[in-house]
Scaffold this motif. Structure first.
Motif, PDB file in Angstrom:
ATOM      1  N   GLY A 111       0.813  -1.212   0.000  1.00 17.83           N
ATOM      2  CA  GLY A 111       0.000   0.000   0.000  1.00 17.83           C
ATOM      3  C   GLY A 111       0.847   1.263   0.000  1.00 17.83           C
ATOM      4  O   GLY A 111       0.542   2.232  -0.714  1.00 17.83           O
ATOM      5  N   ALA A 112       1.912   1.270   0.784  1.00 10.88           N
ATOM      6  CA  ALA A 112       2.798   2.431   0.828  1.00 10.88           C
ATOM      7  C   ALA A 112       3.497   2.633  -0.510  1.00 10.88           C
ATOM      8  O   ALA A 112       3.667   3.769  -0.977  1.00 10.88           O
ATOM      9  CB  ALA A 112       3.821   2.269   1.943  1.00 10.88           C
ATOM     10  N   ALA A 113       3.872   1.529  -1.170  1.00  6.55           N
ATOM     11  CA  ALA A 113       4.518   1.628  -2.479  1.00  6.55           C
ATOM     12  C   ALA A 113       3.566   2.221  -3.516  1.00  6.55           C
ATOM     13  O   ALA A 113       3.961   3.070  -4.320  1.00  6.55           O
ATOM     14  CB  ALA A 113       5.011   0.261  -2.928  1.00  6.55           C
ATOM     15  N   VAL A 114       2.313   1.811  -3.479  1.00  5.85           N
ATOM     16  CA  VAL A 114       1.313   2.367  -4.403  1.00  5.85           C
ATOM     17  C   VAL A 114       1.135   3.861  -4.126  1.00  5.85           C
ATOM     18  O   VAL A 114       1.155   4.690  -5.046  1.00  5.85           O
ATOM     19  CB  VAL A 114      -0.038   1.617  -4.275  1.00  5.85           C
ATOM     20  CG1 VAL A 114      -1.144   2.353  -4.995  1.00  5.85           C
ATOM     21  CG2 VAL A 114       0.097   0.195  -4.793  1.00  5.85           C
ATOM     22  N   ALA A 115       0.978   4.217  -2.860  1.00  9.51           N
ATOM     23  CA  ALA A 115       0.774   5.624  -2.494  1.00  9.51           C
ATOM     24  C   ALA A 115       1.979   6.474  -2.882  1.00  9.51           C
ATOM     25  O   ALA A 115       1.824   7.566  -3.461  1.00  9.51           O
ATOM     26  CB  ALA A 115       0.490   5.739  -0.996  1.00  9.51           C
ATOM     27  N   LEU A 116       3.178   6.014  -2.581  1.00  9.61           N
ATOM     28  CA  LEU A 116       4.383   6.778  -2.908  1.00  9.61           C
ATOM     29  C   LEU A 116       4.573   6.919  -4.421  1.00  9.61           C
ATOM     30  O   LEU A 116       5.008   7.968  -4.900  1.00  9.61           O
ATOM     31  CB  LEU A 116       5.610   6.125  -2.274  1.00  9.61           C
ATOM     32  CG  LEU A 116       5.712   6.242  -0.757  1.00  9.61           C
ATOM     33  CD1 LEU A 116       6.828   5.345  -0.221  1.00  9.61           C
ATOM     34  CD2 LEU A 116       5.939   7.691  -0.342  1.00  9.61           C
ATOM     35  N   THR A 117       4.223   5.877  -5.163  1.00 12.88           N
ATOM     36  CA  THR A 117       4.315   5.944  -6.625  1.00 12.88           C
ATOM     37  C   THR A 117       3.367   7.008  -7.175  1.00 12.88           C
ATOM     38  O   THR A 117       3.767   7.841  -7.997  1.00 12.88           O
ATOM     39  CB  THR A 117       3.989   4.577  -7.250  1.00 12.88           C
ATOM     40  OG1 THR A 117       4.909   3.608  -6.756  1.00 12.88           O
ATOM     41  CG2 THR A 117       4.060   4.632  -8.769  1.00 12.88           C
ATOM     42  N   LEU A 118       2.134   6.985  -6.703  1.00 13.67           N
ATOM     43  CA  LEU A 118       1.156   7.979  -7.182  1.00 13.67           C
ATOM     44  C   LEU A 118       1.564   9.391  -6.790  1.00 13.67           C
ATOM     45  O   LEU A 118       1.470  10.318  -7.601  1.00 13.67           O
ATOM     46  CB  LEU A 118      -0.233   7.643  -6.639  1.00 13.67           C
ATOM     47  CG  LEU A 118      -0.839   6.341  -7.176  1.00 13.67           C
ATOM     48  CD1 LEU A 118      -2.166   6.045  -6.486  1.00 13.67           C
ATOM     49  CD2 LEU A 118      -1.012   6.391  -8.691  1.00 13.67           C
ATOM     50  N   ILE A 119       2.052   9.563  -5.571  1.00 11.31           N
ATOM     51  CA  ILE A 119       2.493  10.893  -5.125  1.00 11.31           C
ATOM     52  C   ILE A 119       3.667  11.378  -5.979  1.00 11.31           C
ATOM     53  O   ILE A 119       3.681  12.530  -6.418  1.00 11.31           O
ATOM     54  CB  ILE A 119       2.867  10.862  -3.629  1.00 11.31           C
ATOM     55  CG1 ILE A 119       1.609  10.686  -2.785  1.00 11.31           C
ATOM     56  CG2 ILE A 119       3.622  12.112  -3.212  1.00 11.31           C
ATOM     57  CD1 ILE A 119       1.872  10.356  -1.309  1.00 11.31           C
ATOM     58  N   ALA A 120       4.637  10.504  -6.219  1.00 11.88           N
ATOM     59  CA  ALA A 120       5.809  10.896  -7.002  1.00 11.88           C
ATOM     60  C   ALA A 120       5.411  11.299  -8.421  1.00 11.88           C
ATOM     61  O   ALA A 120       5.909  12.313  -8.950  1.00 11.88           O
ATOM     62  CB  ALA A 120       6.823   9.745  -7.051  1.00 11.88           C
TER      63      ALA A 120
END
Length: 126
Positions: A111-120
């Motif tokens: 979940g954190a990887a998905v969120a960080l990818t979208l934010i980046a």
């Protein structure tokens, strides 16, 4: 030697891997994929160092839709490997070995990887 009635070892087609095993395998695969993505980064830096013409060519290649999709996936792999690496550091400290905790931390890493990818990517596109 007769092999009748001998049980066979389970194959991957019939054996369901536990979630923690899948995250472990994914962590190893993501490390390999990051190596390949690093070659793209080296190409981009070398093109920038080679001059405006080379950089313009590299920008055209890296700006194409198929490559942008690959870069998006590579960004997810980067953040997944980072988050799962932090999870492994917590394990190295001797915490989170309970099955429920290990599964939950794997879900959090994804979940954190998905969120960080979208934010980046949102930051990059704005």
């Amino acid at each position: 030697m007769s092999t009748d009635n001998r049980p066979l070892s389970p194959h991957l087609q019939v054996y369901r891997l536990p979630f923690t095993a899948l995250t472990s395998i994914s962590h190893r695969i993501s490390g390999v994929l990051l190596s390949g993505g690093s070659l793209v980064l080296v190409y981009w830096v070398l093109a920038a160092a080679a001059g405006p013409e080379s950089y313009q060519t590299a920008s055209a290649i890296l700006g194409s839709l198929p490559v942008q999709i690959l870069l998006f996936l590579w960004t997810f792999v980067l953040f997944y490997h980072l988050c799962n690496g932090i999870r492994h550091l917590v394990w190295d400290a001797g915490h989170g070995f309970e099955l429920e905790t290990a599964e939950r931390s794997g879900q959090i890493a994804i979940g954190a990887a998905v969120a960080l990818t979208l934010i980046a990517w949102l930051i990059a596109l704005v």
